[in-house]
Design an enzyme around this catalytic site. Structure first.
Site, PDB file in Angstrom:
ATOM      1  N   ASP A 155      -7.026  -0.879   0.100  1.00  0.00           N
ATOM      2  CA  ASP A 155      -6.132  -1.824   0.413  1.00  0.00           C
ATOM      3  C   ASP A 155      -7.760  -3.195  -0.602  1.00  0.00           C
ATOM      4  O   ASP A 155      -8.979  -2.266   0.161  1.00  0.00           O
ATOM      5  CB  ASP A 155      -6.918  -2.984   1.870  1.00  0.00           C
ATOM      6  CG  ASP A 155      -6.174  -4.082   1.804  1.00  0.00           C
ATOM      7  OD1 ASP A 155      -5.310  -4.549   0.603  1.00  0.00           O
ATOM      8  OD2 ASP A 155      -5.817  -4.696   2.686  1.00  0.00           O
ATOM      9  N   ASP A 203      -8.942  -3.971  -7.354  1.00  0.00           N
ATOM     10  CA  ASP A 203      -8.711  -5.456  -7.030  1.00  0.00           C
ATOM     11  C   ASP A 203      -9.539  -6.451  -8.257  1.00  0.00           C
ATOM     12  O   ASP A 203     -10.495  -6.612  -7.769  1.00  0.00           O
ATOM     13  CB  ASP A 203      -8.970  -6.078  -5.907  1.00  0.00           C
ATOM     14  CG  ASP A 203      -8.347  -7.861  -6.056  1.00  0.00           C
ATOM     15  OD1 ASP A 203      -8.250  -8.375  -7.216  1.00  0.00           O
ATOM     16  OD2 ASP A 203      -8.738  -8.625  -5.122  1.00  0.00           O
ATOM     17  N   ASN A 237       1.959  -7.455   2.787  1.00  0.00           N
ATOM     18  CA  ASN A 237       0.518  -7.063   2.839  1.00  0.00           C
ATOM     19  C   ASN A 237       0.565  -7.486   4.477  1.00  0.00           C
ATOM     20  O   ASN A 237       0.805  -8.840   4.956  1.00  0.00           O
ATOM     21  CB  ASN A 237      -1.197  -7.008   2.413  1.00  0.00           C
ATOM     22  CG  ASN A 237      -0.439  -6.198   1.365  1.00  0.00           C
ATOM     23  OD1 ASN A 237       0.158  -4.987   0.685  1.00  0.00           O
ATOM     24  ND2 ASN A 237      -2.085  -6.054   0.837  1.00  0.00           N
TER      25      ASN A 237
END
Ligand code: G3H
Ligand code: 13P
Ligand code: ZN
Length: 354
Positions: free
Chosen positions: A83, A105, A275
């Site tokens: 993540d 990200d 999520n």
């Protein structure tokens, strides 16, 4: 042994019209809760660990915990996902430690605080895609910056998110930019910004279209019907868990999360990965508070953690059922990372256009 990739799992979810809850795990009990709920509902599993979860648990322990989950439940396909990877090296070390999927990200710079620009995001994400796909590993990218449309701020309670305030425009993914990003990077899944943020304090009221822009998801899905969309900050922050925490010494000011009906609306419009971290934290800590409050002489760690694990199982069960993932585990024929690498090399999943 059924380690599967995000790509295979979300392709299956898209084909059969369901969404996958992506549960953040932090320790043995949270991972066990997800696995037990999946076993009871016949659901595939998508578990993720953040950078802070990796450093808390330790990569070697984490790798073996995931392997243990797969060995204990051999009939359940399990995708292990990183993540919010912040740079290529973080994604590479996850791949080396058994993750079958990574998030790069690039909406923020490597400091995970400073909003980046489109060109940086494309460059860093494409470099991760190249390395990951060669190993059969999937990649989630992010375009648009997560944060509150009410305050213009990113929630930094979990240490991830931008500092200061941003314009509404930056907090909503631009559909045209999303399309260009997917074409330029070849990501397998795309996280989008629609007004959700991490943590418990997402909305000061039950969200409507002004502060939770579900129509942006619909517009992105219309442009990119084959791209798997990801909703971050998708915890519901259940009122009963707020009450449980506050009834036992907690001080959570009244707050609202993302209603399950809005997540279901997203699933009807291309959201395949949802999520969830905060809800699990609340289920665990609320139950722990209650137990300690009611059993003041107890210091049996197992007795203290068990109610939290039970409450987390119930939460995960509900998400698997509501998102339509229940019963899907046995319908997936797991492909190995090698087979996935061959398919990427053959251009079978190619969304990247030069
Ligand atoms: O990225 C957001 C997740 O809630 C992870 O939070 O970094 O505190 O584990 P964390
Ligand atoms: P929540 O804080 O809403 O659970 O979101 C978690 C998340 O998006 C992890 O990436
Ligand atoms: Zn997130």
């Amino acid at each position: 042994m059924a380690l599967i990739t995000l790509r295979q799992l979300l392709d299956h979810a898209a084909e059969h019209g369901y969404g996958m809850p992506a549960f953040n795990i932090t320790n043995l009990e949270t991972l066990q809760a997800v696995m037990i709920a999946a076993d009871r509902t016949g659901s595939p599993v998508l578990v993720q660990a953040s950078r802070s979860a990796r450093s808390y648990v330790d990569d070697v322990f984490l790798k073996h915990m995931f392997q243990a989950a797969i060995e204990r439940y051999p009939h359940i396909p399990v995708c292990v996902h990183l993540d919010h990877g912040n740079e290529l090296s973080t994604c590479l070390s996850a791949m080396e430690n058994g993750f079958s999927s990574v998030m790069m990200d690039g909406s923020l710079m490597a400091d995970a605080k400073t909003p980046s620009d489109f060109d940086y995001n494309v460059e860093v994400t494409a470099s991760v895609v190249e390395q990951a796909h060669a190993r059969g590993v999937s990649v989630e990218g992010e375009i648009g910056v997560l944060g509150s449309l009410e305050t213009g701020e990113g929630e930094k309670e979990d240490g991830h998110g931008f500092e200061g305030k941003l314009e509404k425009k930056q907090l909503l993914t631009d559909p045209a930019e999303a399309e260009a990003f997917v074409r330029a990077t070849g990501v397998d899944a795309l996280a989008v910004a629609v007004g959700t943020s991490h943590g418990a304090y997402k909305f000061s009221r039950r969200p409507d279209g002004d502060i939770l822009a579900m129509e942006v998801i619909e517009a992105i899905h219309a442009r990119l019907p084959a791209t798997h969309l990801v909703m971050h900050g998708a915890s519901t922050v259940p009122q009963d868990l707020q009450d449980l925490i506050n009834a036992h010494g907690g001080e959570i000011p009244g707050t609202f999360g993302v209603p399950l009906e809005e997540v279901e609306r997203g699933i009807r419009h291309g959201v395949r990965k949802v999520n969830i971290d905060t809800d699990i934290r609340m289920a665990m800590t609320g139950s722990i508070r209650k137990f300690l409050d009611e059993n003041r002489s107890s210091f049996d760690l197992r007795a203290i953690l068990k109610p939290g694990r039970e409450r987390t199982i119930a939460l995960c069960l509900e998400r698997f059922e509501r998102f339509g993932a229940a019963g899907m585990a046995s319908r997936i024929r797991p492909s190995t990372l090698h087979a996935m690498a061959d398919r990427y090399a053959a251009g079978l999943f190619n969304t990247k256009v030069a």
